[in-house]
Design an enzyme around this catalytic site. Structure first.
Site, short mmCIF file in Angstrom:
data_model
loop_
_atom_site.label_atom_id
_atom_site.label_comp_id
_atom_site.label_asym_id
_atom_site.label_seq_id
_atom_site.Cartn_x
_atom_site.Cartn_y
_atom_site.Cartn_z
N LYS A 131 -19.21 16.51 -2.07
CA LYS A 131 -18.89 15.40 -3.20
C LYS A 131 -19.95 14.44 -3.62
CE LYS A 131 -15.52 11.51 -3.47
NZ LYS A 131 -14.11 10.93 -3.16
N GLU B 46 -19.93 13.78 1.48
CA GLU B 46 -19.97 12.87 0.53
C GLU B 46 -21.20 12.30 0.86
OE1 GLU B 46 -16.73 10.13 -0.28
OE2 GLU B 46 -17.83 9.41 -1.88
N ARG C 238 0.94 -0.96 0.02
CA ARG C 238 0.01 -0.16 0.16
C ARG C 238 0.91 1.17 -0.17
NH1 ARG C 238 -2.97 -3.27 3.70
NH2 ARG C 238 -2.16 -2.47 5.63
N LYS D 125 -13.01 13.95 4.76
CA LYS D 125 -14.03 13.51 4.07
C LYS D 125 -14.85 12.49 4.92
CE LYS D 125 -14.25 9.87 1.57
NZ LYS D 125 -14.08 8.74 0.76
#
Ligand code: 5MM
Length: 339
Positions: free
Chosen positions: A220, A178, A47, A137
């Site tokens: 978003k 979002e 990752r 977010k």
């Protein structure tokens, strides 16, 4: 309110003409699924390698103004020992952080979800700020079926988004809000429009109830699309439906709207963004991106887990970022895909 100047500085840095947000905040199960497609095991190191490849792509900052990271990435470094958040800053890409803890079924509301993670959020945000993050977010997810999302589901999700956004602003962190209406299913474009509009109304009412400053947040949302089991709509149809819903539900005080890609192919996501920007030059917000898959997918396949493919992968990322930058100005044409 404290932190007004910090919040405005972050908005100025992230909400820019021709630059968008890269969503690289896949949780552990999601990144494992993405890596499985190229036969790469998901470990802390794979990752790290993948996300350093993205953030060190030369020139990425020309098209990308912000990157959403997963918590683990904030603690990781490039091969050269540069913290990944600093690597982003060095390209004038503002690091952000996914702070939600993922979705679970909403109790007693079959088919609805709710996202967890509010406990201790203010303290976590102070730590993320120290590590270089300036925005956050939180994603709420809505499936579409005959009686879904339910009224209670929409209210509960809106309340979570608003409470999260209020905590972020009280800590000087710009919230990306979002609400994602999923494209899976057999619903029509009109039904997606109806649900997206209801969801956004609920979200903005809740944001107002919680005193969230609209000038200091980013939205978003999904584009308005027919369900995946339906025939595809044209970019022009999608743009018309999407703008109609946004105009009815998103106050002009919001500086920019950063669409998610939600399972559209990279080319579709760019063409649809372009159509939205071509449809009407009078939209009150910037119409930009916060794409995950639609920016990363071609790069992931070019990389294929191999060091020797790093440059090809970075070029694939840059290509998508550049074409989306053109689409933000309505200057993309499909023949550019061949370049
Ligand atoms: C990058 O994926 C994000 C995290 O998803 P999980 O929590 O499921 O791992 C996701 O929130 C993403 O930011 C949005 O869905 C936009 O990504 P796409 O791929 O839809 O553009």
């Amino acid at each position: 309110m404290a932190y007004q100047d910090d919040l405005q500085a972050t908005i100025n840095d992230v909400s820019q003409s021709g630059r968008g947000i890269l969503a690289a905040d896949e949780s552990s199960p999601t990144i494992a699924k993405r890596f499985r497609a190229i036969d790469v095991e998901s470990t802390e190191d794979t990752r790290r390698i993948w996300r350093s490849l993205l953030l060190t792509a030369p020139g990425l900052g020309q098209y990308i103004s912000g990157v959403i990271l997963f918590e683990e990435t904030l603690n990781q470094q490039t091969e050269m020992g540069t913290p990944l958040a600093a690597a982003a800053w060095s390209q004038k890409i503002v690091p952000g952080i996914k702070v939600d803890k993922g979705k679970v079924p909403l109790a007693l509301c079959p088919g609805d979800f709710i996202t967890e993670g509010l406990d201790g959020l203010a303290a976590r945000l102070k730590g993320y700020w120290d590590q270089g993050a300036r925005f956050a977010k939180w994603r709420e997810v809505y499936a579409i079926a005959d009686a879904i999302p339910s009224a209670s589901g929409m209210d509960a999700n809106a309340e979570m988004l608003a409470r999260y956004a209020a905590v972020c602003q009280s800590e000087g962190i710009v919230p990306i809000v979002e609400p994602e209406v999923l494209m899976d299913g057999n619903h029509t474009l009109a039904r997606c429009a109806e649900v997206t509009e209801a969801v956004l109304h609920a979200v903005f009412h809740a944001l107002q109830r919680h005193h969230v400053v609209l000038e200091h947040m980013l939205l978003k949302p999904n584009m308005v699309l027919p369900g995946t089991a339906q025939a595809k709509a044209s970019p022009e149809e999608i743009a018309e439906a999407t703008l109609k819903v946004l105009r009815r539900s998103v106050p002009a005080a919001v500086p920019s709207i950063h669409f998610l890609s939600g399972g559209q192919s990279p080319e579709e996501a760019t063409a649809n963004l372009n159509a939205v920007n071509c449809a009407d030059g009078t939209a009150p917000w910037r119409l930009s991106i916060s794409y995950g898959r639609a920016l990363q997918q071609p790069a992931l396949h070019a990389w294929n887990g191999k060091t020797e493919n790093m440059q090809a992968a970075q070029q694939a990322l840059l290509k998508r970022a550049r074409l989306n930058s053109l689409a933000m100005r309505g200057a993309y044409t499909p023949d550019m895909e061949a370049s």
